[in-house]
Structure formats: structure tokens, C-alpha cells
Design an enzyme around this catalytic site. Sequence first.
Site, short mmCIF file in Angstrom:
data_model
loop_
_atom_site.label_atom_id
_atom_site.label_comp_id
_atom_site.label_asym_id
_atom_site.label_seq_id
_atom_site.Cartn_x
_atom_site.Cartn_y
_atom_site.Cartn_z
N ARG A 193 0.83 -1.22 0.00
CA ARG A 193 0.00 0.00 0.00
C ARG A 193 0.86 1.26 0.00
NH1 ARG A 193 -5.43 -1.73 2.09
NH2 ARG A 193 -6.08 0.41 2.31
N TYR A 210 0.83 4.27 -2.59
CA TYR A 210 -0.29 5.20 -2.45
C TYR A 210 -0.15 6.02 -1.17
CZ TYR A 210 -5.25 6.66 -2.21
OH TYR A 210 -6.43 7.37 -2.13
N LYS A 266 0.77 9.94 -1.19
CA LYS A 266 -0.10 11.03 -0.70
C LYS A 266 0.60 11.83 0.40
CE LYS A 266 -3.93 10.38 -3.13
NZ LYS A 266 -4.59 11.38 -3.96
N PRO A 287 -5.54 -1.70 7.04
CA PRO A 287 -5.78 -1.07 8.34
C PRO A 287 -6.91 -1.76 9.11
CG PRO A 287 -5.54 0.59 6.64
CD PRO A 287 -5.64 -0.73 5.93
P1 NAD Z 1 -11.08 7.21 -9.29
O1 NAD Z 1 -10.09 6.15 -9.58
O2 NAD Z 1 -12.50 6.98 -9.67
O3 NAD Z 1 -10.64 8.59 -9.93
C1 NAD Z 1 -9.31 8.94 -10.19
C2 NAD Z 1 -9.28 9.63 -11.55
O4 NAD Z 1 -7.93 10.05 -11.81
C3 NAD Z 1 -9.67 8.69 -12.69
O5 NAD Z 1 -10.55 9.34 -13.56
C4 NAD Z 1 -8.34 8.36 -13.36
O6 NAD Z 1 -8.48 8.02 -14.71
C5 NAD Z 1 -7.58 9.66 -13.12
N1 NAD Z 1 -6.12 9.49 -13.15
C6 NAD Z 1 -5.37 8.55 -12.50
N2 NAD Z 1 -4.07 8.74 -12.76
C7 NAD Z 1 -3.97 9.82 -13.58
C8 NAD Z 1 -2.90 10.50 -14.19
N3 NAD Z 1 -1.62 10.09 -14.02
N4 NAD Z 1 -3.18 11.57 -14.97
C9 NAD Z 1 -4.44 11.99 -15.17
N5 NAD Z 1 -5.51 11.37 -14.62
C10 NAD Z 1 -5.28 10.30 -13.83
O7 NAD Z 1 -10.96 7.49 -7.73
P2 NAD Z 1 -11.82 8.45 -6.79
O8 NAD Z 1 -12.43 7.62 -5.74
O9 NAD Z 1 -12.67 9.35 -7.60
O10 NAD Z 1 -10.65 9.29 -6.09
C11 NAD Z 1 -10.33 10.61 -6.50
C12 NAD Z 1 -9.27 11.17 -5.57
O11 NAD Z 1 -9.71 11.15 -4.22
C13 NAD Z 1 -7.96 10.38 -5.61
O12 NAD Z 1 -6.88 11.28 -5.56
C14 NAD Z 1 -8.00 9.56 -4.35
O13 NAD Z 1 -6.72 9.28 -3.86
C15 NAD Z 1 -8.79 10.47 -3.40
N6 NAD Z 1 -9.47 9.69 -2.37
C16 NAD Z 1 -10.62 9.00 -2.66
C17 NAD Z 1 -11.22 8.25 -1.66
C18 NAD Z 1 -12.51 7.50 -1.89
O14 NAD Z 1 -12.96 6.80 -0.97
N7 NAD Z 1 -13.15 7.60 -3.02
C19 NAD Z 1 -10.65 8.17 -0.38
C20 NAD Z 1 -9.46 8.86 -0.15
C21 NAD Z 1 -8.89 9.63 -1.14
N1 UDP Z 2 -12.69 -5.75 1.66
C1 UDP Z 2 -13.37 -6.97 1.81
N2 UDP Z 2 -13.90 -7.52 0.69
C2 UDP Z 2 -13.81 -6.95 -0.54
C3 UDP Z 2 -13.11 -5.72 -0.67
C4 UDP Z 2 -12.55 -5.16 0.46
O1 UDP Z 2 -13.50 -7.51 2.92
O2 UDP Z 2 -14.33 -7.52 -1.50
C5 UDP Z 2 -12.14 -5.11 2.89
C6 UDP Z 2 -10.69 -4.67 2.79
O3 UDP Z 2 -9.83 -5.74 3.15
C7 UDP Z 2 -10.65 -3.52 3.77
C8 UDP Z 2 -12.05 -2.91 3.68
O4 UDP Z 2 -12.88 -3.93 3.10
O5 UDP Z 2 -10.45 -3.99 5.08
C9 UDP Z 2 -12.12 -1.65 2.85
O6 UDP Z 2 -11.50 -1.91 1.61
P1 UDP Z 2 -11.47 -0.88 0.40
O7 UDP Z 2 -10.62 -1.49 -0.66
O8 UDP Z 2 -12.85 -0.48 0.06
O9 UDP Z 2 -10.78 0.43 1.00
P2 UDP Z 2 -9.48 0.70 1.90
O10 UDP Z 2 -8.88 -0.61 2.33
O11 UDP Z 2 -8.58 1.47 1.01
O12 UDP Z 2 -10.01 1.45 3.04
#
Ligand code: NAD
Ligand code: UDP
Length: 331
Positions: free
Chosen positions: A162, A165, A169, A292
Site C-alpha cells: 500500500r 499510495y 499522498k 488497516p
Molecule cells: P477514481 O479512480 O475513480 O478517480 C481517479 C481519476 O484520476 C480517474 O478518472 C483516473 O483516470 C484519473 N487518473 C489517475 N491517474 C492519472 C494520471 N496520471 N493523470 C491523469 N488522470 C489520472 O478514484 P476516486 O475515488 O474518484 O478518487 C479521487 C481522488 O480522491 C484520488 O486522488 C484519491 O486518492 C482520493 N481519495 C478517494 C477516496 C474514496 O474513498 N473515493 C478516499 C481517499 C482519497
Molecule cells: N474488503 C473486503 N472484501 C472486498 C473488498 C474489500 O472484505 O471484496 C475489505 C478490505 O480488506 C478492507 C475494507 O474492506 O479492510 C475496505 O477496503 P477498500 O478497498 O474499500 O478500501 P481501503 O482498504 O482502502 O479502506
Amino acid sequence: MFVVDLIRLTLTFFVFLMPYSVTRNLVTGGAGFLGSHLCDRLMEAGEEVICLDNYFTGRKQNISQWIGNPRFELIRHDVTEPIKVEVDRIWHLACPASPVHYQFNPVKTAKTSFLGTYNMLGLANRVGARLLLASTSEVYGDPEVHPQPESYKGCVNTIGIRSCYDEGKRIAETLCFDYQRMHNTEIRVMRIFNTYGPRMLPDDGRVVSNFIVQALKGESLTLYGDGSQTRSFCYVDDLIEGMIKLMNGNHSGPMNIGNPTEFTIRNLAELVRKKINSNLELIYQQLPQDDPLQRKPDIQLAQKELSWTHQVDLDQGLDQTIDYFRRGLNL
Ligand code: NAD
Ligand code: UDP
């Protein structure tokens, strides 16, 4: 005569000057899950939007409703390369968010986090734009402090699966604050906790979409580990509201935005099963490395600074998300 002149002057102002005061936004990752909902909100507010994406996990269909609108532009571009555009605000979301996707090419994920943020901060600095970074609760790693306040420094493995990522970040946040200290760049750093809702990809790999898609297809739900690990799930509309408030407010962050109601993954599976098909089996698979064990945001800062809190609970949000997948999968 004076009144007529005044009306003429006012009209001139609205006709000629107002169009130039429309806020110009760059949304990186704008065709993705969160990015496309953000584009909707900005477009609905009458602003200009440049949506930039390399379509790694994003889809044109997420923003197709705006194609052809004169206030909307779509650019296929990778944020690891520099770009020059004149904008007022940069919403920097580009980065895969699902563990399955960010682990697909971990070196590219690290490059996207570092070079992408570096390029966007360089742009913000050149054109005087304010930049919001979509950071993550993953900066806290596998936390020993619960719930997690912004002051907690985290417990992150630097060499695990992990790390591309999580550490990506963390360095992205560091870059933001160094740009602020060195160049007075206006930054907003948002730590997003697990968010779900319509437009997640069916094969996204994250737990909410996995369980819903499995249940709609009549398959067993896959629990990793014993399902006792916890997460706190925020509905996308609440998250986007928090993102806009943070961008418009005065606090640079970092700021947690998420729903503080904590569930075990087994609770979530039970809830999805109850809503779709109670007869489905739960199957247990190996817990991925560094997964986590507990996560829940402390949102006091967002409540105090932005008067923000969630409005949609998991029960309601799941119904909306299930409807979306049911329509998309024709089930
Ligand atoms: P997502 O994967 O749906 O969206 C990410 C977008 O970025 C996609 O459209 C992808 O094509 C684009 N992308 C990836 N790499 C790229 C690059 N090198 N150049 C241009 N475009 C690129 O994910 P999301 O859930 O919409 O997440 C958006 C942002 O929010 C991310 O930065 C992610 O880390 C952050 N985030 C999301 C969550 C969540 O739960 N959804 C949680 C924590 C952080
Ligand atoms: N997880 C699970 N089954 C699935 C996908 C995810 O039990 O099919 C668990 C995963 O191991 C984690 C939690 O659900 O403990 C959240 O996972 P997700 O990938 O949604 O987000 P993140 O781990 O990044 O919080």
C-alpha cells in the site's frame, strides 16, 4: 437622465464584465468517481470547468452530460507531464484510489502522486490559482490512535504493497505545504475517508461496490480476513459538499472529511445482504498485507471551520448506490 445612465452602466457591467468573473476550474481526475460529481456541482453553479484525465480509472460517460456545453472542456492528459492552462482553481484529484488499481502499477502510482502534485503546484504558482489536494485517510496508515484527528502523524509501512499510495499522498501533502511556505501558494489539503456512491466502477475492487455487485449477481460476498476490521463510509454528495466548503473557506488543512459512523466490514456485508438477498453466503479470504484494522475520522475541525457534517447515513446511501448498479448492470 441620471437614472437612465445608471441603468446603462449597470447593464454594461453585467453584459461585458460579468462573463470574465466566472470562476475557471481545473479538475484533474475529473472523469473519475469523485471528480465527475465535482464537475457536476461546479457546472450546476454556472462555473467554467476544464476536466483533465488520462482515463486510467475514469470514464467519459461520467461527464458526457457536459460535453458540448461552452463552459466545459475535456482534456486527455497525464498529470505526470506538465500542462499550461489559465485557471483560478485547481482541484487535484488525479490518482487511482482503489487498492486494486493503485497496486496494478505501483511505480506509476507513486509518480502520479509526486510528479502530478508537483506539476499542479507549479501551475498553481505560475497562474496564481488556489489548489486543493485530494489526500486520504491512508496517510494515517494502520492507526494506533482512534478516531484519527488531523494531528495524528500516522503509522505507515514504507515498503509494503500500500506504500506507493500512502507514501505518495504523504509526499504530496508535504509538497503542498512547502509550496505554501516557499511561494505563498494557496493550498487546501483534504484527507478523504472511504467514500462510496453512484459512478464507482463495477470492477473497482473497493468493498462497497464489490459487495453490491456480488449481491446483485447472486454471488457470495468476499470478506477479507474475519471481517472485524472497521471503516466509516461517507456518501459521495456529502463528500463533495465538504470539498467545496474547504476550497471556499480560509483553512489550508489538512482537514478530515468523512462520515464518522464506524462499521465492521461484516456489518456492511450483512446490511448489503439484507437489502439485496439474505440467502447469499459470506466467504472468507486472506486479509491483504497492511490492511488497516480500524478507521474513523475525527471531524471536529471540519465541523468548527466549515460547519460541515454528513447528511446521508449508510442505509440511505446504500439504497442510492444499489439503484445505480441495478440500472447499470440491468439486474
Ligand atoms: P477514481 O479512480 O475513480 O478517480 C481517479 C481519476 O484520476 C480517474 O478518472 C483516473 O483516470 C484519473 N487518473 C489517475 N491517474 C492519472 C494520471 N496520471 N493523470 C491523469 N488522470 C489520472 O478514484 P476516486 O475515488 O474518484 O478518487 C479521487 C481522488 O480522491 C484520488 O486522488 C484519491 O486518492 C482520493 N481519495 C478517494 C477516496 C474514496 O474513498 N473515493 C478516499 C481517499 C482519497
Ligand atoms: N474488503 C473486503 N472484501 C472486498 C473488498 C474489500 O472484505 O471484496 C475489505 C478490505 O480488506 C478492507 C475494507 O474492506 O479492510 C475496505 O477496503 P477498500 O478497498 O474499500 O478500501 P481501503 O482498504 O482502502 O479502506
